[in-house]
Design a protein around this motif. Structure first.
Motif, PDB file in Angstrom:
ATOM      1  N   ARG A  13      11.819  22.900  10.766  1.00 55.03           N
ATOM      2  CA  ARG A  13      11.472  23.719   9.613  1.00 55.03           C
ATOM      3  C   ARG A  13      12.724  24.293   8.962  1.00 55.03           C
ATOM      4  O   ARG A  13      13.648  24.678   9.673  1.00 55.03           O
ATOM      5  CB  ARG A  13      10.547  24.865  10.036  1.00 55.03           C
ATOM      6  N   PRO A  14      12.748  24.364   7.625  1.00 60.07           N
ATOM      7  CA  PRO A  14      13.929  24.945   6.964  1.00 60.07           C
ATOM      8  C   PRO A  14      14.038  26.435   7.254  1.00 60.07           C
ATOM      9  O   PRO A  14      13.038  27.134   7.399  1.00 60.07           O
ATOM     10  CB  PRO A  14      13.671  24.687   5.476  1.00 60.07           C
ATOM     11  N   ALA A  15      15.250  26.919   7.350  1.00 64.23           N
ATOM     12  CA  ALA A  15      15.487  28.343   7.516  1.00 64.23           C
ATOM     13  C   ALA A  15      15.192  29.035   6.193  1.00 64.23           C
ATOM     14  O   ALA A  15      15.701  28.636   5.160  1.00 64.23           O
ATOM     15  CB  ALA A  15      16.928  28.586   7.932  1.00 64.23           C
ATOM     16  N   LEU A  16      14.364  30.058   6.214  1.00 64.71           N
ATOM     17  CA  LEU A  16      13.995  30.760   4.993  1.00 64.71           C
ATOM     18  C   LEU A  16      14.661  32.124   4.943  1.00 64.71           C
ATOM     19  O   LEU A  16      14.659  32.863   5.937  1.00 64.71           O
ATOM     20  CB  LEU A  16      12.475  30.933   4.905  1.00 64.71           C
ATOM     21  N   PHE A  17      15.239  32.427   3.796  1.00 66.09           N
ATOM     22  CA  PHE A  17      15.761  33.752   3.503  1.00 66.09           C
ATOM     23  C   PHE A  17      14.913  34.333   2.380  1.00 66.09           C
ATOM     24  O   PHE A  17      14.418  33.599   1.531  1.00 66.09           O
ATOM     25  CB  PHE A  17      17.222  33.673   3.059  1.00 66.09           C
ATOM     26  N   ARG A  18      14.762  35.625   2.384  1.00 69.49           N
ATOM     27  CA  ARG A  18      13.967  36.243   1.331  1.00 69.49           C
ATOM     28  C   ARG A  18      14.595  35.988  -0.038  1.00 69.49           C
ATOM     29  O   ARG A  18      13.926  35.608  -0.989  1.00 69.49           O
ATOM     30  CB  ARG A  18      13.826  37.745   1.589  1.00 69.49           C
ATOM     31  N   ASP A  19      15.902  36.200  -0.121  1.00 72.33           N
ATOM     32  CA  ASP A  19      16.656  35.940  -1.340  1.00 72.33           C
ATOM     33  C   ASP A  19      18.127  35.909  -0.971  1.00 72.33           C
ATOM     34  O   ASP A  19      18.495  35.987   0.201  1.00 72.33           O
ATOM     35  CB  ASP A  19      16.359  36.992  -2.430  1.00 72.33           C
ATOM     36  N   ARG A  20      18.998  35.790  -1.963  1.00 70.93           N
ATOM     37  CA  ARG A  20      20.431  35.709  -1.673  1.00 70.93           C
ATOM     38  C   ARG A  20      20.969  37.001  -1.080  1.00 70.93           C
ATOM     39  O   ARG A  20      21.861  36.982  -0.231  1.00 70.93           O
ATOM     40  CB  ARG A  20      21.194  35.341  -2.947  1.00 70.93           C
ATOM     41  N   ALA A  21      20.439  38.135  -1.526  1.00 74.01           N
ATOM     42  CA  ALA A  21      20.905  39.408  -0.983  1.00 74.01           C
ATOM     43  C   ALA A  21      20.560  39.518   0.500  1.00 74.01           C
ATOM     44  O   ALA A  21      21.369  39.995   1.312  1.00 74.01           O
ATOM     45  CB  ALA A  21      20.297  40.571  -1.761  1.00 74.01           C
ATOM     46  N   ASP A  22      19.377  39.082   0.876  1.00 72.77           N
ATOM     47  CA  ASP A  22      18.971  39.074   2.281  1.00 72.77           C
ATOM     48  C   ASP A  22      19.917  38.199   3.096  1.00 72.77           C
ATOM     49  O   ASP A  22      20.378  38.589   4.181  1.00 72.77           O
ATOM     50  CB  ASP A  22      17.539  38.563   2.393  1.00 72.77           C
ATOM     51  N   ALA A  23      20.232  37.009   2.582  1.00 71.76           N
ATOM     52  CA  ALA A  23      21.162  36.118   3.279  1.00 71.76           C
ATOM     53  C   ALA A  23      22.535  36.765   3.418  1.00 71.76           C
ATOM     54  O   ALA A  23      23.194  36.658   4.461  1.00 71.76           O
ATOM     55  CB  ALA A  23      21.272  34.798   2.525  1.00 71.76           C
ATOM     56  N   GLY A  24      22.981  37.449   2.347  1.00 77.03           N
ATOM     57  CA  GLY A  24      24.274  38.116   2.390  1.00 77.03           C
ATOM     58  C   GLY A  24      24.332  39.214   3.428  1.00 77.03           C
ATOM     59  O   GLY A  24      25.343  39.372   4.144  1.00 77.03           O
ATOM     60  N   ARG A  25      23.260  39.986   3.553  1.00 80.95           N
ATOM     61  CA  ARG A  25      23.234  41.056   4.555  1.00 80.95           C
ATOM     62  C   ARG A  25      23.261  40.480   5.972  1.00 80.95           C
ATOM     63  O   ARG A  25      23.922  41.032   6.861  1.00 80.95           O
ATOM     64  CB  ARG A  25      22.001  41.929   4.346  1.00 80.95           C
ATOM     65  N   ARG A  26      22.579  39.373   6.170  1.00 84.02           N
ATOM     66  CA  ARG A  26      22.571  38.745   7.492  1.00 84.02           C
ATOM     67  C   ARG A  26      23.953  38.174   7.841  1.00 84.02           C
ATOM     68  O   ARG A  26      24.405  38.268   8.984  1.00 84.02           O
ATOM     69  CB  ARG A  26      21.497  37.665   7.548  1.00 84.02           C
ATOM     70  N   LEU A  27      24.616  37.598   6.863  1.00 77.70           N
ATOM     71  CA  LEU A  27      25.988  37.135   7.091  1.00 77.70           C
ATOM     72  C   LEU A  27      26.909  38.317   7.372  1.00 77.70           C
ATOM     73  O   LEU A  27      27.779  38.249   8.249  1.00 77.70           O
ATOM     74  CB  LEU A  27      26.486  36.358   5.882  1.00 77.70           C
ATOM     75  N   ALA A  28      26.725  39.390   6.624  1.00 77.15           N
ATOM     76  CA  ALA A  28      27.587  40.559   6.783  1.00 77.15           C
ATOM     77  C   ALA A  28      27.506  41.121   8.198  1.00 77.15           C
ATOM     78  O   ALA A  28      28.523  41.564   8.764  1.00 77.15           O
ATOM     79  CB  ALA A  28      27.214  41.632   5.767  1.00 77.15           C
ATOM     80  N   ASP A  29      26.316  41.100   8.789  1.00 75.87           N
ATOM     81  CA  ASP A  29      26.167  41.597  10.155  1.00 75.87           C
ATOM     82  C   ASP A  29      27.057  40.820  11.115  1.00 75.87           C
ATOM     83  O   ASP A  29      27.632  41.390  12.046  1.00 75.87           O
ATOM     84  CB  ASP A  29      24.702  41.476  10.596  1.00 75.87           C
ATOM     85  N   ARG A  30      27.185  39.527  10.903  1.00 75.08           N
ATOM     86  CA  ARG A  30      28.007  38.684  11.784  1.00 75.08           C
ATOM     87  C   ARG A  30      29.503  38.834  11.491  1.00 75.08           C
ATOM     88  O   ARG A  30      30.332  38.517  12.337  1.00 75.08           O
ATOM     89  CB  ARG A  30      27.616  37.214  11.619  1.00 75.08           C
ATOM     90  N   LEU A  31      29.813  39.270  10.279  1.00 76.91           N
ATOM     91  CA  LEU A  31      31.214  39.371   9.875  1.00 76.91           C
ATOM     92  C   LEU A  31      31.806  40.760  10.101  1.00 76.91           C
ATOM     93  O   LEU A  31      32.993  40.972   9.843  1.00 76.91           O
ATOM     94  CB  LEU A  31      31.358  38.990   8.392  1.00 76.91           C
ATOM     95  N   LEU A  32      31.015  41.680  10.604  1.00 74.47           N
ATOM     96  CA  LEU A  32      31.483  43.053  10.785  1.00 74.47           C
ATOM     97  C   LEU A  32      32.764  43.164  11.612  1.00 74.47           C
ATOM     98  O   LEU A  32      33.577  44.054  11.356  1.00 74.47           O
ATOM     99  CB  LEU A  32      30.376  43.914  11.410  1.00 74.47           C
ATOM    100  N   PRO A  33      32.996  42.284  12.606  1.00 77.23           N
ATOM    101  CA  PRO A  33      34.262  42.389  13.347  1.00 77.23           C
ATOM    102  C   PRO A  33      35.510  42.227  12.483  1.00 77.23           C
ATOM    103  O   PRO A  33      36.603  42.612  12.898  1.00 77.23           O
ATOM    104  CB  PRO A  33      34.162  41.241  14.369  1.00 77.23           C
ATOM    105  N   LEU A  34      35.350  41.685  11.268  1.00 77.05           N
ATOM    106  CA  LEU A  34      36.499  41.496  10.383  1.00 77.05           C
ATOM    107  C   LEU A  34      36.749  42.690   9.464  1.00 77.05           C
ATOM    108  O   LEU A  34      37.735  42.702   8.727  1.00 77.05           O
ATOM    109  CB  LEU A  34      36.297  40.240   9.524  1.00 77.05           C
ATOM    110  N   ARG A  35      35.884  43.687   9.515  1.00 77.49           N
ATOM    111  CA  ARG A  35      35.960  44.773   8.530  1.00 77.49           C
ATOM    112  C   ARG A  35      37.296  45.515   8.573  1.00 77.49           C
ATOM    113  O   ARG A  35      37.816  45.920   7.524  1.00 77.49           O
ATOM    114  CB  ARG A  35      34.808  45.762   8.747  1.00 77.49           C
ATOM    115  N   ASP A  36      37.858  45.680   9.742  1.00 82.37           N
ATOM    116  CA  ASP A  36      39.116  46.432   9.872  1.00 82.37           C
ATOM    117  C   ASP A  36      40.345  45.529   9.831  1.00 82.37           C
ATOM    118  O   ASP A  36      41.442  45.967  10.193  1.00 82.37           O
ATOM    119  CB  ASP A  36      39.103  47.230  11.181  1.00 82.37           C
ATOM    120  N   GLN A  37      40.171  44.281   9.370  1.00 81.68           N
ATOM    121  CA  GLN A  37      41.288  43.338   9.334  1.00 81.68           C
ATOM    122  C   GLN A  37      41.714  42.990   7.903  1.00 81.68           C
ATOM    123  O   GLN A  37      42.274  41.921   7.663  1.00 81.68           O
ATOM    124  CB  GLN A  37      40.921  42.074  10.113  1.00 81.68           C
ATOM    125  N   ASP A  38      41.424  43.881   6.972  1.00 85.26           N
ATOM    126  CA  ASP A  38      41.856  43.726   5.580  1.00 85.26           C
ATOM    127  C   ASP A  38      41.360  42.423   4.952  1.00 85.26           C
ATOM    128  O   ASP A  38      42.145  41.652   4.391  1.00 85.26           O
ATOM    129  CB  ASP A  38      43.378  43.793   5.486  1.00 85.26           C
TER     130      ASP A  38
END
Length: 257
Positions: A13-38
């Motif tokens: 089954r295809p992965a469903l996101f509510r919209d692009r903003a939802d996808a962006g927030r989910r990506l952001a959660d995984r990228l949080l370790p980079l927040r303090d690396q400029d």
């Protein structure tokens, strides 16, 4: 060495996101370790801007653009045989000659049973010139009077709403590499596994939330995949600029030594 930052595969089954903003927030959660690396977040417009805006907000990072245009096949404009990209500097009169270092061009080596020799050189030249006109229009529309963030020496997070053929992302990655970032992370919500694998050794890291085994297109992976227009892009850039202004010299390709 290429690291996969928490990629997830799916079943049939295809992965469903509510919209692009939802996808962006989910990506952001995984990228949080980079927040303090400029980091600097770089979006591929138009659709990638809505995804990237959420990442930039979460990481407290500036948001910039990598201007890209796919090169369509003869009689099949939606079938990408390649792409052009620029990090934002105007290429001026040299655009039409292919002599500008500001423009990166990628032709897919093989896709859908076709090889680069399948496409007439005259068609590629004409299609490139046509797409350069649109790229320059978007540059003037999105970046006029706007500061692009510095890339050199920073972690550049390259964001789109998905990867299909990979041509536009590859062209964008090559354009960003010329700006001498410390590292490049390719971050997308969804992509076919075989296309994602092509970025091994090209990107320093990849993050893809879903890799459907039956991937056909990006659109069906979203409940809301409406097309963004220029007004949407400008609104998102304005909002990001107020939250995380880009410390950059206006209208130039600045490089930090």
């Amino acid at each position: 060495m290429v690291h996969r930052l928490g990629n997830r595969g799916t079943d049939n089954r295809p992965a469903l996101f509510r919209d692009r903003a939802d996808a962006g927030r989910r990506l952001a959660d995984r990228l949080l370790p980079l927040r303090d690396q400029d980091p600097v977040v770089l979006a591929l417009p138009r659709g990638g801007v809505a995804v990237a805006a959420e990442i930039a907000r979460s990481l407290h990072a500036p948001l910039g653009l990598v201007l890209v245009r796919k090169l369509g096949a003869p009689h099949q404009p939606e079938f990408a045989i390649g792409a052009i990209a620029s990090c934002g500097a105007s290429c001026g009169a040299s655009c039409g000659t292919g002599g500008s270092e500001a423009i990166e061009t990628v032709i897919n080596p093989a896709i859908g049973g076709y090889s680069p020799q399948s496409w007439p050189r005259s068609w590629i030249t004409r299609e490139t010139e046509n797409q350069l006109e649109e790229l320059e229009r978007r540059r003037n529309t999105y970046l006029a009077g706007r500061k692009q963030p510095a890339i050199a020496g920073r972690i550049a997070i390259l964001v789109d709403d998905g990867i299909a053929t990979g041509a536009t992302m590859l062209a964008a990655l090559q354009a960003v590499r010329k700006e001498r970032p410390r590292a490049v992370v390719v971050a997308v919500p969804v992509a076919p596994a075989n296309r994602l694998a092509e970025f091994n050794g090209l990107a320093d890291a990849t993050l893809c939330l879903e890799t459907p085994v039956d991937f056909q297109a990006i659109g069906p992976c979203y409940r809301d995949f409406h097309q963004l227009d220029d007004t949407d892009v400008i609104r998102l850039l304005d909002r990001a600029g107020k939250t995380n202004p880009a410390p950059e010299v206006q209208g130039s390709r600045h490089r930090i030594s």
